[in-house]
Design an enzyme around this catalytic site. Structure first.
Site, PDB file in Angstrom:
ATOM      1  N   HIS A  69       0.856  -1.177   0.000  1.00 48.34           N
ATOM      2  CA  HIS A  69       0.000   0.000   0.000  1.00 48.34           C
ATOM      3  C   HIS A  69       0.895   1.230   0.000  1.00 48.34           C
ATOM      4  O   HIS A  69       1.942   1.251   0.651  1.00 48.34           O
ATOM      5  CB  HIS A  69      -0.883   0.012   1.254  1.00 48.34           C
TER       6      HIS A  69
ATOM      7  N   VAL B 204       0.042   9.165  -0.966  1.00 48.12           N
ATOM      8  CA  VAL B 204       0.560  10.509  -0.711  1.00 48.12           C
ATOM      9  C   VAL B 204      -0.572  11.490  -0.994  1.00 48.12           C
ATOM     10  O   VAL B 204      -1.319  11.329  -1.964  1.00 48.12           O
ATOM     11  CB  VAL B 204       1.802  10.848  -1.561  1.00 48.12           C
ATOM     12  N   ARG B 205      -0.699  12.517  -0.146  1.00 51.77           N
ATOM     13  CA  ARG B 205      -1.869  13.377  -0.256  1.00 51.77           C
ATOM     14  C   ARG B 205      -1.601  14.765   0.318  1.00 51.77           C
ATOM     15  O   ARG B 205      -0.713  14.955   1.158  1.00 51.77           O
ATOM     16  CB  ARG B 205      -3.051  12.745   0.477  1.00 51.77           C
TER      17      ARG B 205
ATOM     18  N   GLY C 110     -18.759  11.268   1.269  1.00 54.47           N
ATOM     19  CA  GLY C 110     -19.536  11.024   0.056  1.00 54.47           C
ATOM     20  C   GLY C 110     -18.680  10.738  -1.152  1.00 54.47           C
ATOM     21  O   GLY C 110     -19.077  11.026  -2.286  1.00 54.47           O
TER      22      GLY C 110
ATOM     23  N   ARG D 110     -16.359   8.435  -3.942  1.00 54.61           N
ATOM     24  CA  ARG D 110     -16.750   7.440  -4.941  1.00 54.61           C
ATOM     25  C   ARG D 110     -16.474   6.040  -4.385  1.00 54.61           C
ATOM     26  O   ARG D 110     -15.322   5.630  -4.221  1.00 54.61           O
ATOM     27  CB  ARG D 110     -15.954   7.686  -6.221  1.00 54.61           C
TER      28      ARG D 110
END
Length: 306
Positions: free
Chosen positions: A108, A111-112, A260, A262
């Protein structure tokens, strides 16, 4: 703060990773681009890249998403209550690879960037990410390699970063109800903004750029090892731990569902074939038992000799 630079980096990272995995497996990923229509809780767009039923990867995916919302969900403000209810912008690349061969570990990486946009105040921006390895059959050589690549990626940002983020990873990817780590760890960081936007963005990039160097050599060493029904059964049993963690503890999964997001893209991380057994433990002295005794415990992988 230049969010366009972050977006372009993340899209390029996704392309590089998919290109390398396609070359390694010899099979194409599908591309599913999406845009959130007006009126949804989240606005934005993204691209899911996925393979199912491959010879190398039984299921694997690498998602890019860039969303904006009117109010931050609880999973994003549990450590920042002063930002509850603020509009936000989030983007990132997240991947999970579930190989077919039980000797190749699941991996896994994420990065964000997250930006809270409270009315009348300056944006609050932070970065997060990391990568961790989940073997079914342990090899010290593989664990040492994975951790050393992570250490080297973080070294330019201070000698404290790897041990700090390794411990954070060990503590985060832990199944409390099993009293058991998910795998052999790696690095994990969140809510990171030390030094401001540019230094934090640079650290995130270094982690993302290190993924292929950390994982591909392990794939290449293990993907042709012969295996049979016993190894397959243990692999599908251990995959159950992955499902338990992602659905019960993973903040990314909770954030996506609460905001909410996807659903198909959020649950892309689920392995395709999983089994559970009641009150089962491997027989002492077997390779399966060695996973528990030698690998599913804290170890100083970078300090051990190959």
């Amino acid at each position: 703060m230049n969010t366009l630079d972050v977006r372009l980096y993340l899209l390029g990272l996704q392309d590089r990773i998919i290109g390398a995995m396609e070359a390694e497996g010899g099979e194409p990923f599908i591309t599913d681009s999406w845009t959130r229509p007006p009126g949804e809780r989240l606005l934005g767009d993204g691209m899911s890249r996925l393979i199912e039923g491959g010879q190398l990867l039984e299921r694997g995916g690498c998602n890019f998403s860039h969303v904006k919302g009117a109010a931050m969900p609880p999973s994003a403000t549990q450590h920042r209550p002063e930002l509850a209810g603020a509009p936000f912008e989030a983007m990132g690349v997240s991947l999970v690879m579930h190989p077919r061969n039980p000797y190749v570990p699941t991996v896994h990486m994420n990065v964000r960037m997250f930006a809270a946009l409270p009315e009348g105040r300056e944006p609050v921006v932070w970065f997060g990410g990391g990568m961790d390895l989940t073997p079914y059959y342990g090899f010290e050589e593989d664990a040492q390699h994975f951790h050393r690549v992570n250490r080297d990626a973080l070294a330019p940002f201070g000698a404290d970063k790897y041990p700090r983020f390794k411990q954070w990873c060990d503590e985060y990817f832990f199944l409390k109800h099993r009293n058991e780590p998910r795998g052999i760890g790696g690095v994990f960081f969140d809510d990171f903004a030390e030094g401001g936007f540019e230094p934090s963005f640079a650290l995130m990039r270094s982690v993302g750029d290190a993924f292929l160097a950390a994982y591909l050599p392990i794939v290449q060493r293990r993907k042709h090892l012969p295996h049979g029904a016993r190894e397959r059964e243990f692999q599908t049993y251990r995959r159950g731990r992955y499902v338990e963690f992602n659905l019960v503890f993973d903040r990314g999964t909770l954030f996506g569902l609460q905001s909410g997001g996807r659903t198909e893209s959020i649950l892309m991380s689920m392995p395709p074939v999983v089994t559970w057994r009641y009150d089962w433990a491997p027989e002492a002295g077997t390779p399966e038992a060695r996973l528990y005794s030698d690998f599913l415990r804290p170890r100083d992988w970078v300090g051990e000799n190959v």
